[in-house]
Design a protein around this motif. Structure first.
Motif, PDB file in Angstrom:
ATOM      1  N   ALA A 263       0.823  -1.648  -0.069  1.00  0.00           N
ATOM      2  CA  ALA A 263       0.145  -0.068   0.030  1.00  0.00           C
ATOM      3  C   ALA A 263       0.881   1.207   0.107  1.00  0.00           C
ATOM      4  O   ALA A 263       1.940   1.216   0.488  1.00  0.00           O
ATOM      5  CB  ALA A 263      -1.013  -0.197   1.292  1.00  0.00           C
ATOM      6  N   LYS A 264       0.426   2.328  -0.593  1.00  0.00           N
ATOM      7  CA  LYS A 264       0.977   3.535  -0.551  1.00  0.00           C
ATOM      8  C   LYS A 264      -0.084   4.727  -0.106  1.00  0.00           C
ATOM      9  O   LYS A 264      -1.238   4.534  -0.533  1.00  0.00           O
ATOM     10  CB  LYS A 264       1.751   3.766  -1.893  1.00  0.00           C
ATOM     11  N   ASN A 265       0.383   5.871   0.360  1.00  0.00           N
ATOM     12  CA  ASN A 265      -0.558   6.990   0.228  1.00  0.00           C
ATOM     13  C   ASN A 265       0.176   8.331  -0.323  1.00  0.00           C
ATOM     14  O   ASN A 265       1.354   8.424   0.106  1.00  0.00           O
ATOM     15  CB  ASN A 265      -0.885   7.289   1.705  1.00  0.00           C
ATOM     16  N   THR A 266      -0.566   8.908  -1.100  1.00  0.00           N
ATOM     17  CA  THR A 266      -0.017  10.107  -1.857  1.00  0.00           C
ATOM     18  C   THR A 266      -0.372  11.416  -0.971  1.00  0.00           C
ATOM     19  O   THR A 266      -1.668  11.457  -0.991  1.00  0.00           O
ATOM     20  CB  THR A 266      -0.043  10.333  -3.226  1.00  0.00           C
ATOM     21  N   TYR A 267       0.372  12.375  -0.453  1.00  0.00           N
ATOM     22  CA  TYR A 267      -0.119  13.267   0.217  1.00  0.00           C
ATOM     23  C   TYR A 267       0.143  14.643  -0.865  1.00  0.00           C
ATOM     24  O   TYR A 267       1.179  15.255  -0.783  1.00  0.00           O
ATOM     25  CB  TYR A 267       0.745  13.866   1.497  1.00  0.00           C
ATOM     26  N   GLY A 268      -0.966  14.964  -1.523  1.00  0.00           N
ATOM     27  CA  GLY A 268      -1.052  16.021  -2.394  1.00  0.00           C
ATOM     28  C   GLY A 268      -2.114  16.867  -2.200  1.00  0.00           C
ATOM     29  O   GLY A 268      -2.367  17.184  -1.012  1.00  0.00           O
ATOM     30  N   THR A 269      -2.599  17.489  -3.250  1.00  0.00           N
ATOM     31  CA  THR A 269      -3.932  18.526  -2.965  1.00  0.00           C
ATOM     32  C   THR A 269      -4.878  17.686  -2.455  1.00  0.00           C
ATOM     33  O   THR A 269      -5.388  18.389  -1.186  1.00  0.00           O
ATOM     34  CB  THR A 269      -4.487  18.885  -4.404  1.00  0.00           C
ATOM     35  N   GLY A 270      -5.217  16.558  -2.561  1.00  0.00           N
ATOM     36  CA  GLY A 270      -6.045  15.557  -1.763  1.00  0.00           C
ATOM     37  C   GLY A 270      -5.123  14.356  -1.214  1.00  0.00           C
ATOM     38  O   GLY A 270      -3.820  14.469  -1.465  1.00  0.00           O
ATOM     39  N   CYS A 271      -5.397  13.364  -0.535  1.00  0.00           N
ATOM     40  CA  CYS A 271      -4.914  12.227  -0.076  1.00  0.00           C
ATOM     41  C   CYS A 271      -5.478  10.910  -0.729  1.00  0.00           C
ATOM     42  O   CYS A 271      -6.642  10.988  -0.827  1.00  0.00           O
ATOM     43  CB  CYS A 271      -4.647  12.156   1.331  1.00  0.00           C
ATOM     44  N   PHE A 272      -4.632  10.094  -1.321  1.00  0.00           N
ATOM     45  CA  PHE A 272      -4.987   8.898  -1.735  1.00  0.00           C
ATOM     46  C   PHE A 272      -4.185   7.754  -1.475  1.00  0.00           C
ATOM     47  O   PHE A 272      -3.107   7.636  -1.684  1.00  0.00           O
ATOM     48  CB  PHE A 272      -5.154   8.984  -3.557  1.00  0.00           C
ATOM     49  N   THR A 273      -4.963   6.727  -0.857  1.00  0.00           N
ATOM     50  CA  THR A 273      -4.336   5.496  -0.297  1.00  0.00           C
ATOM     51  C   THR A 273      -4.859   4.503  -1.210  1.00  0.00           C
ATOM     52  O   THR A 273      -6.079   4.343  -1.598  1.00  0.00           O
ATOM     53  CB  THR A 273      -4.865   5.068   1.105  1.00  0.00           C
ATOM     54  N   LEU A 274      -4.050   3.568  -1.820  1.00  0.00           N
ATOM     55  CA  LEU A 274      -4.344   2.668  -2.669  1.00  0.00           C
ATOM     56  C   LEU A 274      -3.266   1.576  -2.214  1.00  0.00           C
ATOM     57  O   LEU A 274      -2.255   1.521  -1.450  1.00  0.00           O
ATOM     58  CB  LEU A 274      -3.609   3.052  -4.053  1.00  0.00           C
ATOM     59  N   MET A 275      -4.135   0.198  -2.436  1.00  0.00           N
ATOM     60  CA  MET A 275      -3.470  -0.956  -2.041  1.00  0.00           C
ATOM     61  C   MET A 275      -3.709  -2.028  -3.297  1.00  0.00           C
ATOM     62  O   MET A 275      -4.633  -2.249  -3.771  1.00  0.00           O
ATOM     63  CB  MET A 275      -3.926  -1.619  -0.666  1.00  0.00           C
ATOM     64  N   ASN A 276      -2.438  -2.482  -3.798  1.00  0.00           N
ATOM     65  CA  ASN A 276      -2.620  -3.735  -4.793  1.00  0.00           C
ATOM     66  C   ASN A 276      -3.503  -4.859  -4.250  1.00  0.00           C
ATOM     67  O   ASN A 276      -3.145  -5.501  -3.043  1.00  0.00           O
ATOM     68  CB  ASN A 276      -0.942  -3.986  -4.953  1.00  0.00           C
ATOM     69  N   VAL A 277      -4.453  -5.421  -4.783  1.00  0.00           N
ATOM     70  CA  VAL A 277      -5.256  -6.315  -4.346  1.00  0.00           C
ATOM     71  C   VAL A 277      -5.045  -7.478  -5.488  1.00  0.00           C
ATOM     72  O   VAL A 277      -5.876  -8.550  -5.325  1.00  0.00           O
ATOM     73  CB  VAL A 277      -6.681  -6.149  -4.078  1.00  0.00           C
ATOM     74  N   GLY A 278      -4.339  -7.374  -6.415  1.00  0.00           N
ATOM     75  CA  GLY A 278      -3.894  -8.636  -7.411  1.00  0.00           C
ATOM     76  C   GLY A 278      -4.675  -8.566  -8.393  1.00  0.00           C
ATOM     77  O   GLY A 278      -5.100  -7.576  -8.921  1.00  0.00           O
ATOM     78  N   GLY A 279      -4.703  -9.447  -9.329  1.00  0.00           N
ATOM     79  CA  GLY A 279      -5.536  -9.832 -10.682  1.00  0.00           C
ATOM     80  C   GLY A 279      -6.986  -9.890 -10.585  1.00  0.00           C
ATOM     81  O   GLY A 279      -7.500 -10.070 -11.634  1.00  0.00           O
ATOM     82  N   GLY A 306      -8.915   4.709  -1.190  1.00  0.00           N
ATOM     83  CA  GLY A 306      -9.682   5.676  -0.724  1.00  0.00           C
ATOM     84  C   GLY A 306      -9.141   7.092  -0.910  1.00  0.00           C
ATOM     85  O   GLY A 306      -7.801   7.342  -1.060  1.00  0.00           O
ATOM     86  N   SER A 307     -10.178   7.818  -1.178  1.00  0.00           N
ATOM     87  CA  SER A 307      -9.629   9.119  -1.547  1.00  0.00           C
ATOM     88  C   SER A 307     -10.290  10.479  -0.556  1.00  0.00           C
ATOM     89  O   SER A 307     -11.287  10.330  -0.014  1.00  0.00           O
ATOM     90  CB  SER A 307     -10.492   9.566  -2.951  1.00  0.00           C
ATOM     91  N   VAL A 308      -9.033  11.191  -0.031  1.00  0.00           N
ATOM     92  CA  VAL A 308      -9.647  12.458   0.560  1.00  0.00           C
ATOM     93  C   VAL A 308      -9.396  13.519  -0.240  1.00  0.00           C
ATOM     94  O   VAL A 308      -8.269  13.723  -0.946  1.00  0.00           O
ATOM     95  CB  VAL A 308      -8.403  12.524   1.682  1.00  0.00           C
ATOM     96  N   PHE A 309     -10.469  14.410  -0.335  1.00  0.00           N
ATOM     97  CA  PHE A 309     -10.613  15.601  -1.069  1.00  0.00           C
ATOM     98  C   PHE A 309      -9.729  16.873  -0.921  1.00  0.00           C
ATOM     99  O   PHE A 309      -9.282  17.353  -1.967  1.00  0.00           O
ATOM    100  CB  PHE A 309     -11.931  16.153  -1.336  1.00  0.00           C
ATOM    101  N   ASN A 310      -9.383  16.970   0.441  1.00  0.00           N
ATOM    102  CA  ASN A 310      -8.694  18.097   0.728  1.00  0.00           C
ATOM    103  C   ASN A 310      -7.621  17.798   1.676  1.00  0.00           C
ATOM    104  O   ASN A 310      -7.802  17.468   2.965  1.00  0.00           O
ATOM    105  CB  ASN A 310      -9.510  19.347   1.213  1.00  0.00           C
ATOM    106  N   ALA A 311      -6.434  17.903   1.289  1.00  0.00           N
ATOM    107  CA  ALA A 311      -5.117  17.658   2.066  1.00  0.00           C
ATOM    108  C   ALA A 311      -4.196  18.747   2.198  1.00  0.00           C
ATOM    109  O   ALA A 311      -4.287  19.717   2.863  1.00  0.00           O
ATOM    110  CB  ALA A 311      -4.674  16.221   1.656  1.00  0.00           C
TER     111      ALA A 311
END
Length: 502
Positions: A263-279, A306-311
């Motif tokens: 999993a990773k999270n990007t802290y940008g304009t919003g926040c976006f956490t993604l997890m690889n769940v495979g094929g 998961g998406s956060v609109f304002n970070a």
């Protein structure tokens, strides 16, 4: 001569161009902000021509200053997702400003869809998404319904739709190529993530003519080549454009999360956490969405998101609207001058709340203010609000995944904050891993293009290029973190109760 990949990273507030060498090093870089338009409260727009011109300009600057134009083997593109552009097929002129992913003008369209029996389940099953104004479909419908003669022109085949990567590829190829990659297509609410094709039933439901839609393609293949005569990009004429992914999927790829459960999270304009769940796609039951991660060599990888609109936009709000700080870095300096937030919580629901709440009508609020509250407490509360929102996402992700996530890889502009990364590790009770090279979104796009161009052999080779700059481990007592988080949940309740829902 070393071969380079030019990554075009078109974000919500700025356009960037970065040249990556085969060893992952940066050979050149340029960045330029562009205007944000707020025609009404809750509405957010961009000028598509400004998007194109800013991206063209930074690419030209990076090439000019590095002198590496002749060494570019391929181009990869990553972009702000869901942002919706309609333009004239013949002239290339946009028919309206782009409606940005943050824009809430189509909340009533989303409400009307949800009220139809069975539609929410239909959308979730086919697209992996919740019905929300966030996604492109309601934005397309709004433009067709509100721009004079747009619907008639669309039905005659005179109008094209695209998210930002589609727009850039179309411009770079001189109007010859109209495609979208699977990851961006999966954010429109019109794309069947099981069949990897546009869904006729969903298009009919929103009265969207299918002839305006771009051709869906994988994330790593040759889409077309750069046209001749583009100002500043003359050296790139004939260079293949062969990688594209929405910014969050590109970051997941650029972070090397190639294995199920990473999993990773990007802290940008919003926040976006993604997890690889495979094929195979995993249906969320905890307020997340399922999305296409990438498709490579005929195999598709899916992700929970998961998406956060304002970070980071909350830090910009402190700087630009409240003028509490003059630079983003000053937010960290102020926050570090106090030991805690003084008991205040800021919920930055400026454009509603994303996952796991999906409340289009929530609005920002601050609770817990006393006479002793200072601007330093405000700055700290803003940084903490970002970490709290990511904790919301990770809690939901753990429920959906059915397994523990032992590490969170992080990136994005706000991830440079040591204070916030430490607070994040404390809340999550797991290590937070910040890479030495934080340009993971752009590198993800470059990696996809480089694989198609033969610059890199496979995922194993790419994995060796990632290394950590710092790993933050939990330090604060767990009971204290749990108490703080309970206060956050109460504050969110205040934000959700402020505006009466329709």
């Amino acid at each position: 001569m070393q071969r380079y990949i030019l990554a075009l990273d078109q974000g919500t507030t700025s356009s960037r161009a970065i040249l990556f060498g085969r060893d992952g090093s940066v050979g050149g870089h340029a960045q330029q902000p562009f205007r944000q338009y707020y025609p009404q409260p809750g509405w957010v727009e961009h000028d598509p021509n400004e998007i194109w011109e800013s991206e063209r300009a930074v690419a030209a600057q990076a090439l000019r200053e590095s002198g590496l134009g002749r060494a570019v083997a391929a181009i990869g593109i990553t972009n702000q997702r869901e942002t919706t552009i309609l333009w004239d097929r013949a002239t290339g002129e946009p028919i309206h400003n782009a409606i940005v992913w943050q824009c809430r003008r189509t909340a009533d369209i989303a409400d009307a869809l949800r009220e139809k029996r069975g539609v929410s389940e239909l959308v979730a099953e086919k697209t992996g998404l919740h019905i929300d104004a966030y996604f492109s479909a309601t934005k397309i419908k709004w433009l067709l319904d509100h721009v004079p003669s747009a619907r008639e022109r669309a039905e005659r085949g005179e109008i094209l739709f695209g998210t930002v990567e589609t727009w850039l590829i179309w411009r770079l190829t001189g109007g010859k190529v109209h495609v979208t990659d699977y990851s961006n297509a999966s954010r429109t609410m019109l794309f069947n993530i099981h069949t990897l094709s546009w869904d006729e039933e969903l298009c009919a439901l929103l009265d969207i003519p299918m002839n305006i839609l771009p051709r869906p393609v994988s994330n790593s293949e040759v889409y077309g080549t750069v046209a001749e005569g583009i100002e500043g990009l003359e050296e790139l004429a004939g260079v293949p454009i062969c990688g594209a992914a929405g910014d969050q999927q590109a970051a997941l790829f650029g972070q090397g999360c190639f294995t199920r459960g990473q999993a990773k999270n990007t802290y940008g304009t919003g926040c976006f956490t993604l997890m690889n769940v495979g094929g195979a796609p995993v249906r969320s039951r905890a307020g997340l969405v399922t999305t296409v991660g990438w498709s490579l060599n005929g195999e598709t990888t899916y992700a929970l998101e998961g998406s956060v609109f304002n970070a980071g936009s909350a830090i910009q709000w402190l700087r630009d609207e409240l003028q509490v700080i003059s630079t983003s870095h000053e937010c960290d300096i102020l926050a570090e001058s106090v030991p805690d937030s003084g008991g205040i919580y800021l919920v930055p629901a400026f454009t509603g709340l994303g996952a796991p709440y999906w409340d289009m009508y929530a609005r920002g609020c601050v609770v817990g203010i006393t006479r002793g509250t200072t601007k330093a407490h405000f700055a700290r509360a803003v940084l903490e609000s970002i970490a709290y929102q990511v904790t919301d996402l990770m809690t939901a992700m753990r429920q959906d995944a059915g397994c523990e996530i032992s590490l969170l890889r992080v990136d994005g502009g706000a991830s440079v904050s040591d204070l916030m990364m430490q607070f994040q590790a404390d809340l999550l009770r797991i290590p937070v891993d910040r890479p030495a090279m934080v340009e993971t979104t752009a590198f993800g796009a470059a990696s996809l293009a480089g694989l198609a161009a033969g610059v890199w052999k496979d995922l194993d080779e790419l994995s060796t290029l990632r290394c950590s700059e710092r790993v933050f481990t939990p330090e604060r007592a767990q009971y204290e973190c749990e108490e703080l988080y309970r206060g956050w949940k109460r504050a969110v309740g205040c934000a959700q109760g402020w505006v009466e829902k329709k």
